[in-house]
Write an enzyme that holds these catalytic residues in place. Structure first.
Site, mmCIF file in Angstrom:
data_model
loop_
_atom_site.group_PDB
_atom_site.id
_atom_site.type_symbol
_atom_site.label_atom_id
_atom_site.label_comp_id
_atom_site.label_asym_id
_atom_site.label_seq_id
_atom_site.Cartn_x
_atom_site.Cartn_y
_atom_site.Cartn_z
ATOM 1 N N ARG A 166 0.824 -1.209 0.000
ATOM 2 C CA ARG A 166 0.000 0.000 0.000
ATOM 3 C C ARG A 166 0.863 1.267 0.000
ATOM 4 N NH1 ARG A 166 -2.254 -3.763 -1.018
ATOM 5 N NH2 ARG A 166 -4.204 -4.598 -0.230
ATOM 6 N N SER A 243 -11.510 -0.413 2.828
ATOM 7 C CA SER A 243 -10.769 -0.689 4.064
ATOM 8 C C SER A 243 -10.242 0.628 4.632
ATOM 9 C CB SER A 243 -9.606 -1.643 3.793
ATOM 10 O OG SER A 243 -10.092 -2.880 3.307
ATOM 11 N N GLU A 349 -5.949 4.262 5.771
ATOM 12 C CA GLU A 349 -5.685 4.245 4.331
ATOM 13 C C GLU A 349 -6.127 5.520 3.637
ATOM 14 O OE1 GLU A 349 -6.115 1.151 1.439
ATOM 15 O OE2 GLU A 349 -6.328 -0.370 3.004
#
Length: 357
Positions: A166, A243, A349
């Site tokens: 990520r 998420s 995130e």
């Protein structure tokens, strides 16, 4: 190119929260994108570049500056060779799932596991979007950007993008604006080997099996729908950023400490947290598992305006009337509760504009 004023940014994000943009410019070509960014930078004014808004949370006060909404288009195959694969240039403003759908239809393998992910293609390299055992770094050939500092177009080969879990060199900086992405797809009728246990179970095949591309895509979409991760205007479980927290990656001693904290918190018969070995010796564990075991189950927060999804604890959702303040208050409650219970601090995130968590 289109210019508007005082447009609610909630209308441009999948979380559907956020105050007004003082100025909103929608660009449909690369030249318009570069020219608008240069104009704002030359005037030394605040700039926010918005893609699909699926990983963005803007404050209730909005954004006092220019918001550039990327609406460029184009999917251009540049070469196709059975051994070298298909090189395909994709504009930053192309819808990601539309690209995946076309890839499956064309026999371009490598992104079928990323079906159903909202947002636009230009955003995918920034946080190295991934799911179900795949991430975009596995198929990206190069990323073409506008370098705001040097005022030039710069192209980065895959190895220069700094891809990690990520993460990429483009994340955490506003220096680079993605213009387009070149992908190198395998030309095949079958998917990449299935690398995710739940997906393999859904397909009824062993891990590592290659299945028809269309079967892989449908199985992924089914998995995502069951978790409220496919956008549906009528389903508030999908009014989210997907998420909200990344899965923690811990050093071995930190994971051992987590195991002890779980035992202390839940008792000696408590299950061991999920453990996935990373190539550098660290250990990845599940944020969703930690959230649930810390006492934040599915639907936590209901009947409030913001709540965890009733289908997946990792999604903070807008139940229809939430503000940014509501969303972040719930996220803080979950983050702080997990840290208090298990000593692990979750990292968000979504990009927060005008806010901190």
């Amino acid at each position: 190119m289109r210019e508007d004023h005082d447009v609610a940014l909630a209308t441009l994000t999948t979380m559907r929260v956020g105050g007004p943009a003082a100025r909103l410019v929608t660009v449909s070509t690369i030249d318009e994108l570069v020219d608008t960014v240069r104009e704002v930078d030359d005037a030394d004014e605040p700039l926010l570049v918005v893609s699909g808004g699926s990983n963005l949370i803007v404050s209730d006060e909005g954004f006092e500056g220019t918001v550039v909404h990327v609406a460029t288009g184009g999917v251009t195959p540049e070469s196709a060779d059975f051994c070298a694969g298909a090189l395909v240039r994709v504009a930053a403003g192309e819808g990601w799932d539309s690209l995946v759908e076309r890839a499956v239809a064309e026999g371009w393998a490598g992104v079928e596991g990323l079906s159903g992910i909202p947002g636009l293609t230009g955003a995918t390299p920034i946080q190295n979007v991934g799911a179900y055992g795949q991430d975009v770094s596995q198929t990206i050939w190069s990323v073409r950007t506008w370098d705001r500092r040097e005022q030039v177009v710069r192209t980065f080969a895959n190895g220069d993008c700094g891809f990690g879990y990520r993460h990429s060199r483009f994340k955490g900086t506003d220096r680079f604006v993605v213009l387009d992405v070149v992908f190198q797809f395998e030309i095949a009728d079958l998917s990449r080997p299935v690398a995710y246990a739940a997906l393999a179970d859904g397909l009824g095949v062993p891990l590592g099996t290659r299945v028809p591309l269309s079967d892989a895509r449908e199985a992924v979409l089914e998995q995502r729908r069951s978790r409220g991760m496919v956008l549906d205007a009528d389903d508030h479980d999908t009014w989210s950023c997907g998420s909200f927290f990344t899965n923690p990656i811990l050093r071995p001693h930190a994971f051992d400490a987590l195991v002890e904290r779980v035992s202390d918190h839940l008792g000696p018969e408590a299950p061991v947290p999920p453990r996935f070995a990373e190539s550098d010796g660290r250990v990845k564990t599940s944020a969703a598992w930690l959230i649930d075991k810390a006492g934040f189950g599915k639907g936590h927060g209901l009947p409030g305006p913001a709540a965890l999804s009733t289908k997946h604890t990792l999604a903070v959702t807008n139940r229809g009337g939430a503000t940014t303040a509501d969303v972040l208050a719930l996220a803080r409650e979950v983050r702080d509760g997990v840290e208090e219970a298990f000593g692990v601090r979750l990292v968000n995130e979504p990009v927060l504009v005008g806010e901190t968590l």
